[in-house]
Design a protein around this motif. Structure first.
Motif, PDB file in Angstrom:
ATOM      1  N   VAL A 183     -13.724  53.990   9.541  1.00  0.00           N
ATOM      2  CA  VAL A 183     -14.785  52.979   9.526  1.00  0.00           C
ATOM      3  C   VAL A 183     -15.673  53.185   8.317  1.00  0.00           C
ATOM      4  O   VAL A 183     -16.050  52.222   7.630  1.00  0.00           O
ATOM      5  CB  VAL A 183     -15.610  53.029  10.827  1.00  0.00           C
ATOM      6  N   ALA A 184     -15.966  54.444   8.029  1.00  0.00           N
ATOM      7  CA  ALA A 184     -16.810  54.727   6.866  1.00  0.00           C
ATOM      8  C   ALA A 184     -16.138  54.228   5.596  1.00  0.00           C
ATOM      9  O   ALA A 184     -16.761  53.579   4.745  1.00  0.00           O
ATOM     10  CB  ALA A 184     -17.078  56.227   6.776  1.00  0.00           C
ATOM     11  N   TYR A 185     -14.832  54.503   5.507  1.00  0.00           N
ATOM     12  CA  TYR A 185     -14.090  54.046   4.329  1.00  0.00           C
ATOM     13  C   TYR A 185     -14.184  52.528   4.198  1.00  0.00           C
ATOM     14  O   TYR A 185     -14.511  51.994   3.132  1.00  0.00           O
ATOM     15  CB  TYR A 185     -12.635  54.492   4.466  1.00  0.00           C
ATOM     16  N   ALA A 186     -13.922  51.832   5.331  1.00  0.00           N
ATOM     17  CA  ALA A 186     -13.931  50.379   5.297  1.00  0.00           C
ATOM     18  C   ALA A 186     -15.340  49.862   5.039  1.00  0.00           C
ATOM     19  O   ALA A 186     -15.532  48.890   4.315  1.00  0.00           O
ATOM     20  CB  ALA A 186     -13.396  49.823   6.614  1.00  0.00           C
TER      21      ALA A 186
ATOM     22  N   PRO B 113     -19.297  36.161   7.422  1.00  0.00           N
ATOM     23  CA  PRO B 113     -19.682  37.497   7.886  1.00  0.00           C
ATOM     24  C   PRO B 113     -18.789  38.031   9.003  1.00  0.00           C
ATOM     25  O   PRO B 113     -18.494  39.224   9.042  1.00  0.00           O
ATOM     26  CB  PRO B 113     -21.108  37.293   8.385  1.00  0.00           C
ATOM     27  N   GLN B 114     -18.324  37.137   9.920  1.00  0.00           N
ATOM     28  CA  GLN B 114     -17.479  37.619  11.017  1.00  0.00           C
ATOM     29  C   GLN B 114     -16.263  38.370  10.488  1.00  0.00           C
ATOM     30  O   GLN B 114     -15.808  39.333  11.078  1.00  0.00           O
ATOM     31  CB  GLN B 114     -16.922  36.483  11.877  1.00  0.00           C
ATOM     32  N   PHE B 115     -15.719  37.874   9.372  1.00  0.00           N
ATOM     33  CA  PHE B 115     -14.502  38.494   8.860  1.00  0.00           C
ATOM     34  C   PHE B 115     -14.748  39.950   8.494  1.00  0.00           C
ATOM     35  O   PHE B 115     -13.899  40.799   8.692  1.00  0.00           O
ATOM     36  CB  PHE B 115     -13.987  37.726   7.647  1.00  0.00           C
ATOM     37  N   TYR B 116     -15.963  40.217   7.979  1.00  0.00           N
ATOM     38  CA  TYR B 116     -16.277  41.607   7.658  1.00  0.00           C
ATOM     39  C   TYR B 116     -16.339  42.433   8.934  1.00  0.00           C
ATOM     40  O   TYR B 116     -15.913  43.576   8.984  1.00  0.00           O
ATOM     41  CB  TYR B 116     -17.598  41.671   6.885  1.00  0.00           C
ATOM     42  N   GLY B 117     -16.874  41.791   9.979  1.00  0.00           N
ATOM     43  CA  GLY B 117     -16.930  42.471  11.274  1.00  0.00           C
ATOM     44  C   GLY B 117     -15.543  42.792  11.779  1.00  0.00           C
ATOM     45  O   GLY B 117     -15.233  43.936  12.139  1.00  0.00           O
ATOM     46  N   TYR B 118     -14.647  41.768  11.773  1.00  0.00           N
ATOM     47  CA  TYR B 118     -13.268  41.982  12.225  1.00  0.00           C
ATOM     48  C   TYR B 118     -12.593  43.080  11.400  1.00  0.00           C
ATOM     49  O   TYR B 118     -11.884  43.936  11.906  1.00  0.00           O
ATOM     50  CB  TYR B 118     -12.446  40.699  12.082  1.00  0.00           C
ATOM     51  N   TYR B 119     -12.869  42.995  10.107  1.00  0.00           N
ATOM     52  CA  TYR B 119     -12.247  43.933   9.179  1.00  0.00           C
ATOM     53  C   TYR B 119     -12.571  45.371   9.580  1.00  0.00           C
ATOM     54  O   TYR B 119     -11.699  46.228   9.698  1.00  0.00           O
ATOM     55  CB  TYR B 119     -12.789  43.623   7.789  1.00  0.00           C
ATOM     56  N   LEU B 120     -13.844  45.579   9.858  1.00  0.00           N
ATOM     57  CA  LEU B 120     -14.277  46.905  10.247  1.00  0.00           C
ATOM     58  C   LEU B 120     -13.692  47.306  11.605  1.00  0.00           C
ATOM     59  O   LEU B 120     -13.245  48.431  11.804  1.00  0.00           O
ATOM     60  CB  LEU B 120     -15.814  46.927  10.321  1.00  0.00           C
ATOM     61  N   ALA B 121     -13.673  46.337  12.550  1.00  0.00           N
ATOM     62  CA  ALA B 121     -13.149  46.630  13.883  1.00  0.00           C
ATOM     63  C   ALA B 121     -11.682  47.019  13.795  1.00  0.00           C
ATOM     64  O   ALA B 121     -11.224  47.951  14.465  1.00  0.00           O
ATOM     65  CB  ALA B 121     -13.329  45.410  14.774  1.00  0.00           C
ATOM     66  N   ILE B 122     -10.935  46.319  12.950  1.00  0.00           N
ATOM     67  CA  ILE B 122      -9.514  46.646  12.805  1.00  0.00           C
ATOM     68  C   ILE B 122      -9.349  48.038  12.218  1.00  0.00           C
ATOM     69  O   ILE B 122      -8.566  48.855  12.696  1.00  0.00           O
ATOM     70  CB  ILE B 122      -8.822  45.596  11.909  1.00  0.00           C
TER      71      ILE B 122
ATOM     72  N   SER C 234     -18.421  48.633  15.527  1.00  0.00           N
ATOM     73  CA  SER C 234     -18.112  48.538  14.098  1.00  0.00           C
ATOM     74  C   SER C 234     -18.084  47.079  13.645  1.00  0.00           C
ATOM     75  O   SER C 234     -18.468  46.758  12.518  1.00  0.00           O
ATOM     76  CB  SER C 234     -16.791  49.235  13.779  1.00  0.00           C
ATOM     77  N   TYR C 235     -17.659  46.170  14.570  1.00  0.00           N
ATOM     78  CA  TYR C 235     -17.711  44.753  14.244  1.00  0.00           C
ATOM     79  C   TYR C 235     -19.141  44.367  13.911  1.00  0.00           C
ATOM     80  O   TYR C 235     -19.427  43.705  12.924  1.00  0.00           O
ATOM     81  CB  TYR C 235     -17.196  43.944  15.441  1.00  0.00           C
TER      82      TYR C 235
ATOM     83  N   LYS D  78      -3.951  38.505   7.877  1.00  0.00           N
ATOM     84  CA  LYS D  78      -2.646  39.167   7.914  1.00  0.00           C
ATOM     85  C   LYS D  78      -2.479  39.968   9.193  1.00  0.00           C
ATOM     86  O   LYS D  78      -1.409  40.015   9.780  1.00  0.00           O
ATOM     87  CB  LYS D  78      -2.510  40.095   6.702  1.00  0.00           C
ATOM     88  N   PHE D  79      -3.584  40.587   9.612  1.00  0.00           N
ATOM     89  CA  PHE D  79      -3.535  41.387  10.823  1.00  0.00           C
ATOM     90  C   PHE D  79      -3.208  40.510  12.032  1.00  0.00           C
ATOM     91  O   PHE D  79      -2.319  40.826  12.824  1.00  0.00           O
ATOM     92  CB  PHE D  79      -4.878  42.103  11.039  1.00  0.00           C
ATOM     93  N   PHE D  80      -3.907  39.355  12.149  1.00  0.00           N
ATOM     94  CA  PHE D  80      -3.628  38.481  13.290  1.00  0.00           C
ATOM     95  C   PHE D  80      -2.202  37.963  13.245  1.00  0.00           C
ATOM     96  O   PHE D  80      -1.499  37.884  14.251  1.00  0.00           O
ATOM     97  CB  PHE D  80      -4.631  37.328  13.323  1.00  0.00           C
ATOM     98  N   ASN D  81      -1.777  37.638  12.039  1.00  0.00           N
ATOM     99  CA  ASN D  81      -0.392  37.220  11.842  1.00  0.00           C
ATOM    100  C   ASN D  81       0.558  38.290  12.388  1.00  0.00           C
ATOM    101  O   ASN D  81       1.478  37.992  13.156  1.00  0.00           O
ATOM    102  CB  ASN D  81      -0.184  37.007  10.342  1.00  0.00           C
TER     103      ASN D  81
END
Lengths: 451, 258
Positions: A129-132, A28-37, A6-7, A148-151
């Motif tokens: 994942v589809a939603y995100a 772009p990585q942030f979108y990847g992380y976002y999806l992975a989370i 998903s990342y 925020k997630f890493f925090n």
């Protein structure tokens, strides 16, 4: 793996958006992380909830068959345990038809649960994942949620550490309070007899009789032993550690320092158990032989052997810390002193040592708190009999060694003997805590002075 | 000591080479320092002027890889000889550093440090006197006489530097070496120190390394210009600043390089 996929998709979509010349709000990585989370978190939550509730639900389902047949709760539990054992193939008793059927039902339920779990978790992953994925667009913010997630992850980790500490302290406190309900604080702090073995012989059917323990849990001998052994250890560690620290920092050439420092630090890497049997099997008998030759009566397990070896163990701490502290005294002070015509030893004695003193005191205090908390050496080399003595040739015992004695083997919770271990642990904790606080304060103050 | 015009030669450096490991930092320096005069050493950073200064009281001994060759004659005695007692030498030649470096002790102990290690005072009374005269000479007495037993690190930067000067003169050195003594100070403190230097030259020979040409012109009578480890030119300050022989000196002084 799913997370990585998903990342990858998230990043790819972001690249696609980027390539159509729209500006993204994040890399772009942030979108990847976002999806992975989004992939991992909801699925993980569902999975853990499932794992928690599955056994209960299965049990309810199986036992519901027998609910109205007049079994007692205990009997129901027994049936359930037998069922489980049989389905695992570990049942040794007589297999009744009742257990046989319920075991089949159990296996059936488990396999349904297993497959439905996989299906549900996969569904949830796909859904979230589809939603995100749908939410990824050029103006949607992903950097903030990811940060925020890493925090949150880091916060949870530190929270876990803190909560564990707090939990330990509280369990210490409550057990200690229980202990002092039976044994008066006064007897513990000022009593001079420590024979916890006496509590063994109590018949458990008898009622607790506090007066019986009046001279059982007097902690004076072991407090005295602790400080006495720590004192002997510091008598060894302070002079040797400090002098080698000064030598390394001021006199040793670069080459010597390069080899000597790691060598000394190897001492710090030796497990204390090794020190322990070194003390018990080598130093102790050696001291006994010397003592006998001189006409002295030396116990094979003497405070001197334990304290001396403990001192050797602490040398690297003091030497290495005081070396650091002395090295961090500014060169300008040395220059100033040399320029006045002072010799090296005068400079060390009158300028460097006083300037480094707070740091050195800090290192010594840390050494003391280690000496007090040390267990293995004492258990092995100084014996377990809590004698109240100041003769270094006799055996004494320390707080830590007594805790070991009390908690070796079987013990019952709520027994004053076990709780005595908590009371001892509590007092040890208080002492070392105070020492560490003072030491860190002193070291900090020293740092401020030169920065 | 030889005569040179009016002034006696206090220090005479002959063919001094200094090496840091394999790298040579000073090349064949020949320089005479006159007694009771202020000699300024100027030059761009890394030119070797501080290194030369540190040769004069053998402070380079502290640095392992540093090697000094050549003769430095003070009072008819070559300090680079094996027989030279570094402790006595540094008693005679005091030093003030770039950054004020008072010891983390009281003001009083800072001053009494030198006299104590050289056994100069027989009694508490004598020591009190030494401390008082040193602080007075360093123009610090009035400001600190009520707080002699407070830590020296509590003073302002300018006061700390004057404390260091007082510490240096407490052992009555013949020569005082100053390594950019004002570079960490504000203009007012600098002015105070410069005034003090002028006063001190009556009793001491002073050698000052400075980055400020204006300061060299203000305080010194003699100036030496160093460049890339060589002494390019030396002579009276007036001559160096108004009519230098060497084009490099002129370029440096007029700010064309460095």
């Amino acid at each position: 793996m799913l997370g990585y996929t998903s990342y990858y998709f998230g990043r790819k979509k972001a690249y696609t958006i980027q390539s159509t010349n729209k500006r993204l709000t994040a890399l772009p990585q942030f979108y990847g992380y976002y999806l992975a989370i989004w992939c991992a978190i909801p699925a993980f939550i569902i999975y853990s909830l499932w794992a928690i509730f599955e056994p209960t639900i299965v049990k309810l389902l199986i036992l519901s068959d027998y609910a109205n047949q007049g079994y007692l709760d205990d009997e129901l539990n027994l049936i359930y345990e037998k069922t489980k054992a049989l389905s695992r193939g570990q049942f040794t008793g007589e297999v009744t038809s009742l257990i046989q059927t319920s075991s089949e039902k159990y296996l059936n339920l488990r396999s349904i649960a297993q497959s439905s779990k996989v299906v549900i978790v996969l569904c949830i992953i796909i859904a979230s994942v589809a939603y995100a994925y749908k939410r990824i667009s050029s103006n949607n913010r992903t950097r903030e949620p990811v940060e925020k997630f890493f925090n949150a992850v880091l916060f949870t980790a530190s929270l876990a550490a803190i909560l564990t500490t707090v939990g330990i302290v509280f369990s210490l406190i409550f057990q200690t309070i229980d202990f002092f309900k039976v044994i008066p604080l006064f007897d513990f702090v000022f009593g001079t007899h420590w024979y916890p073995a006496k509590a063994f012989v109590r018949d458990s059917s008898e009622a607790l009789d506090p007066t019986m323990y009046s001279d059982t849990f007097g902690a004076v001998p072991i407090f005295a032993g602790t400080f006495f052994i720590a004192f002997i250890a510091m008598c060894v560690a302070i002079p040797i550690g400090l002098m080698s620290g000064i030598y390394l920092a001021e006199y040793a050439s670069y080459k010597v320092r390069q080899y000597a420092k790691p060598l000394i630090e190897i001492l710090a890497g030796i497990p204390t158990v090794v020190y322990g049997f070194f003390a018990a099997l080598t130093v102790g008998p050696f001291l006994k032989d010397i003592g006998t030759a001189m006409g002295l009566e030396v116990s094979a397990e003497s405070a001197l052997a334990a304290g001396g070896v403990m001192g050797i163990m602490i040398i690297p701490f003091i030497s290495s810390l005081s070396d650091d502290v002395i090295t961090s005294v500014p060169q300008s002070l040395r220059d100033g002193s040399y320029a006045m015509g002072a010799t090296k030893s005068e400079t060390i004695k009158k300028v460097i040592f006083p300037a480094a003193l707070p740091g050195i005191v800090g290192s010594i205090l840390l050494g003391v708190s280690r000496a007090i908390g040390e267990t293995m050496i004492v258990v092995m080399a100084s014996g377990l009999a809590a004698n109240l003595t100041l003769n270094p040739l006799e055996s004494t015992s320390t707080i830590t060694a007594q805790i070991v004695v009390i908690l070796i083997g079987d013990q019952a919770f709520g027994d004053p003997k076990t709780q005595a271990a908590f009371a001892l642990g509590m007092s040890l904790f208080i002492v070392t805590l105070c020492l560490n606080i003072v030491a860190l304060r002193v070291v900090k103050k020293y740092r401020e002075k030169y920065e | 000591m030889r005569k040179n015009g009016v002034n006696m030669i206090k220090i005479s450096a002959k063919n001094v080479d200094v090496f840091y490991g394999k790298k040579q930092a000073l090349f064949n320096i020949n320089l005479d320092i006159e007694e009771n005069q202020v000699t300024a050493l100027i030059g761009p950073s890394g030119c070797g002027k501080s290194t030369f200064l540190r040769c004069l009281n053998r402070m380079n001994d502290v640095i392992d890889i540093c090697k000094v060759q050549g003769e430095i004659v003070i009072n008819d005695f070559n300090i680079n000889d094996k027989g030279c007692d570094v402790v006595r030498l540094r008693e005679k030649i005091g030093m003030v550093f770039q950054k004020p470096n008072p010891f983390p002790k009281t003001l009083y102990e800072n001053i009494s440090y030198g006299p104590t290690i050289h056994g100069m005072a027989q009694s508490k009374q004598e020591m009190d006197e030494i401390v008082e005269t040193s602080l007075k000479k360093a123009a610090l007495w009035e400001e600190v006489k009520d707080r002699l037993h407070e830590p020296g690190t509590g003073l302002s930067g300018g006061q700390q530097q004057r404390l260091c000067i007082a510490r240096a003169i407490s052992v009555q050195p013949e020569v005082i070496l100053m390594d950019e003594p004002c570079s960490a100070l504000d203009p007012i403190a600098t002015a105070q120190i410069e005034e003090l230097i002028d006063e001190l030259k009556k009793e001491h020979t002073i050698i000052i390394v400075t980055h400020s040409m204006a300061q060299a012109a203000r305080v010194s009578q003699r100036t030496g210009f160093f460049h890339l480890g060589e002494l390019i030119e030396h002579g009276s300050t007036d001559k160096i600043f108004k009519n230098p022989d060497n084009i490099k000196t002129q370029d440096y002084i007029t700010g064309r390089f460095g």
